[in-house]
Design an enzyme around this catalytic site. Structure first.
Site, PDB file in Angstrom:
ATOM      1  N   GLY A 132     -25.109 -30.735  33.008  1.00  0.00           N
ATOM      2  CA  GLY A 132     -24.632 -30.370  34.346  1.00  0.00           C
ATOM      3  C   GLY A 132     -24.156 -31.517  35.219  1.00  0.00           C
ATOM      4  O   GLY A 132     -24.139 -31.389  36.447  1.00  0.00           O
ATOM      5  N   ASN A 181     -21.079 -32.533  35.546  1.00  0.00           N
ATOM      6  CA  ASN A 181     -19.856 -32.075  36.225  1.00  0.00           C
ATOM      7  C   ASN A 181     -20.200 -31.129  37.381  1.00  0.00           C
ATOM      8  O   ASN A 181     -19.583 -31.196  38.443  1.00  0.00           O
ATOM      9  CB  ASN A 181     -18.898 -31.404  35.234  1.00  0.00           C
ATOM     10  CG  ASN A 181     -18.057 -32.424  34.480  1.00  0.00           C
ATOM     11  OD1 ASN A 181     -17.166 -33.032  35.057  1.00  0.00           O
ATOM     12  ND2 ASN A 181     -18.371 -32.627  33.205  1.00  0.00           N
ATOM     13  N   MET A 196     -20.486 -24.144  26.631  1.00  0.00           N
ATOM     14  CA  MET A 196     -20.135 -24.427  25.248  1.00  0.00           C
ATOM     15  C   MET A 196     -19.845 -23.184  24.403  1.00  0.00           C
ATOM     16  O   MET A 196     -20.068 -23.189  23.193  1.00  0.00           O
ATOM     17  CB  MET A 196     -21.234 -25.289  24.600  1.00  0.00           C
ATOM     18  CG  MET A 196     -21.461 -26.609  25.323  1.00  0.00           C
ATOM     19  SD  MET A 196     -19.940 -27.576  25.641  1.00  0.00           S
ATOM     20  CE  MET A 196     -19.802 -28.449  24.098  1.00  0.00           C
ATOM     21  N   LEU A 224     -14.774 -17.949  25.294  1.00  0.00           N
ATOM     22  CA  LEU A 224     -14.794 -16.640  25.952  1.00  0.00           C
ATOM     23  C   LEU A 224     -13.624 -15.776  25.471  1.00  0.00           C
ATOM     24  O   LEU A 224     -12.526 -16.283  25.232  1.00  0.00           O
ATOM     25  CB  LEU A 224     -14.719 -16.815  27.467  1.00  0.00           C
ATOM     26  CG  LEU A 224     -15.973 -17.445  28.089  1.00  0.00           C
ATOM     27  CD1 LEU A 224     -15.721 -17.830  29.539  1.00  0.00           C
ATOM     28  CD2 LEU A 224     -17.161 -16.482  27.990  1.00  0.00           C
ATOM     29  N   ASN A 229     -11.386 -24.884  32.742  1.00  0.00           N
ATOM     30  CA  ASN A 229     -12.363 -25.580  31.897  1.00  0.00           C
ATOM     31  C   ASN A 229     -12.066 -27.067  31.925  1.00  0.00           C
ATOM     32  O   ASN A 229     -10.913 -27.475  32.036  1.00  0.00           O
ATOM     33  CB  ASN A 229     -12.221 -25.067  30.456  1.00  0.00           C
ATOM     34  CG  ASN A 229     -13.155 -25.783  29.479  1.00  0.00           C
ATOM     35  OD1 ASN A 229     -14.355 -25.924  29.732  1.00  0.00           O
ATOM     36  ND2 ASN A 229     -12.617 -26.246  28.358  1.00  0.00           N
ATOM     37  N   HIS A 271     -12.418 -30.469  29.579  1.00  0.00           N
ATOM     38  CA  HIS A 271     -12.604 -30.823  28.171  1.00  0.00           C
ATOM     39  C   HIS A 271     -12.426 -32.333  28.008  1.00  0.00           C
ATOM     40  O   HIS A 271     -11.491 -32.908  28.577  1.00  0.00           O
ATOM     41  CB  HIS A 271     -11.574 -30.069  27.309  1.00  0.00           C
ATOM     42  CG  HIS A 271     -11.731 -30.349  25.853  1.00  0.00           C
ATOM     43  ND1 HIS A 271     -12.757 -29.810  25.106  1.00  0.00           N
ATOM     44  CD2 HIS A 271     -11.021 -31.133  25.005  1.00  0.00           C
ATOM     45  CE1 HIS A 271     -12.658 -30.252  23.857  1.00  0.00           C
ATOM     46  NE2 HIS A 271     -11.613 -31.057  23.772  1.00  0.00           N
TER      47      HIS A 271
HETATM   48  C1  GAR Z   1     -18.501 -32.742  29.335  1.00  0.00           C
HETATM   49  O1  GAR Z   1     -18.116 -33.935  28.690  1.00  0.00           O
HETATM   50  C2  GAR Z   1     -17.463 -31.657  29.149  1.00  0.00           C
HETATM   51  O2  GAR Z   1     -16.149 -32.140  29.192  1.00  0.00           O
HETATM   52  C3  GAR Z   1     -17.813 -31.174  27.773  1.00  0.00           C
HETATM   53  O3  GAR Z   1     -19.208 -31.144  27.742  1.00  0.00           O
HETATM   54  C4  GAR Z   1     -19.716 -32.139  28.617  1.00  0.00           C
HETATM   55  C5  GAR Z   1     -20.646 -31.472  29.610  1.00  0.00           C
HETATM   56  O4  GAR Z   1     -21.270 -32.428  30.412  1.00  0.00           O
HETATM   57  N1  GAR Z   1     -17.243 -29.892  27.508  1.00  0.00           N
HETATM   58  C6  GAR Z   1     -16.774 -29.533  26.327  1.00  0.00           C
HETATM   59  O5  GAR Z   1     -16.798 -30.247  25.343  1.00  0.00           O
HETATM   60  C7  GAR Z   1     -16.205 -28.120  26.278  1.00  0.00           C
HETATM   61  N2  GAR Z   1     -15.369 -27.966  25.125  1.00  0.00           N
HETATM   62  P1  GAR Z   1     -22.056 -32.006  31.713  1.00  0.00           P
HETATM   63  O6  GAR Z   1     -22.967 -30.838  31.318  1.00  0.00           O
HETATM   64  O7  GAR Z   1     -22.838 -33.222  32.096  1.00  0.00           O
HETATM   65  O8  GAR Z   1     -21.051 -31.600  32.762  1.00  0.00           O
END
Ligand code: GAR
Length: 189
Positions: free
Chosen positions: A11, A13, A89, A92, A106, A108
């Site tokens: 979390g 982000n 993750m 959808l 999203n 990425h």
């Molecule tokens: C982030 O690096 C995000 O870009 C990635 O998971 C991490 C979550 O970090 N998302 C993906 O790979 C989706 N395909 P966070 O939980 O600290 O925000």
């Protein structure tokens, strides 16, 4: 602007969004945080910020469509203008996305369309690219395939491993995501 944030893990982000709201850099409200993982640390961050949290686990539903319908019902209850997948993750499908056309984005950790799916930073290192980065895009039915909204570039440095590269990309993710949300709220996306 009311947002629903979908999470599965750490979390950071989500935290970047909450901090930007708290500091007055982002005129928006996180109306709900929904996780598909009960012990996701993101839920703690949301609770700390006084944001309502929900957990909807795939294993409690007999089909993907039922799971997504429950997720969509929950999100709809918060009347979102924007739904942000921030480390969510799961891919959808129509049962969710058809309910919120043009409203689901999203983040990425790669320069899409390169390195879709899991472990994007590892994929970038294994490919030997010199520039990596992150992308915010609209979510469609594919895996990390929707319309690109914006990206940030990160130089791959000699000696980088997954951890060091991911950390530098993550810093840019936080900035990029807040920036895109601000522009979305201003009608500029
Ligand atoms: C982030 O690096 C995000 O870009 C990635 O998971 C991490 C979550 O970090 N998302 C993906 O790979 C989706 N395909 P966070 O939980 O600290 O925000």
């Amino acid at each position: 602007m009311r947002m629903v944030v979908l999470v599965s893990g750490r979390g950071s982000n989500l935290q970047a969004i909450l901090d930007a709201i708290e500091d007055g850099r982002l005129a928006a409200e996180v109306a709900a945080v929904i996780s598909d993982v009960p012990d996701a640390y993101a839920l703690k961050r949301a609770e700390r910020a006084g944001v309502p949290t929900y957990c909807i686990e795939k294993r409690d539903y007999s089909s993907r469509a039922d799971f997504e319908t429950a997720l969509a019902d929950c999100a709809e209850g918060a009347r979102p203008d924007l739904i942000v997948l921030a480390g969510f993750m799961r891919v959808l499908g129509e049962a969710f996305l058809d309910r919120f056309p043009g409203k689901v984005i999203n983040i990425h950790p790669s320069l899409l369309p390169s390195f879709r799916g899991l472990e994007a930073q590892r994929q970038a290192l294994e490919a030997g690219v010199r520039y990596a980065g992150c992308t915010v895009h609209f979510v469609d039915l594919g895996v990390d395939s929707g319309l690109i909204i914006d990206q940030r570039v990160v130089r791959v440095l000699p000696g980088d491993d997954v951890e060091t590269l991911s950390a530098r990309i993550l810093e840019q993710e936080h900035d990029l995501l807040v920036d895109v949300i601000r522009r979305f709220g201003a009608g500029l996306v």
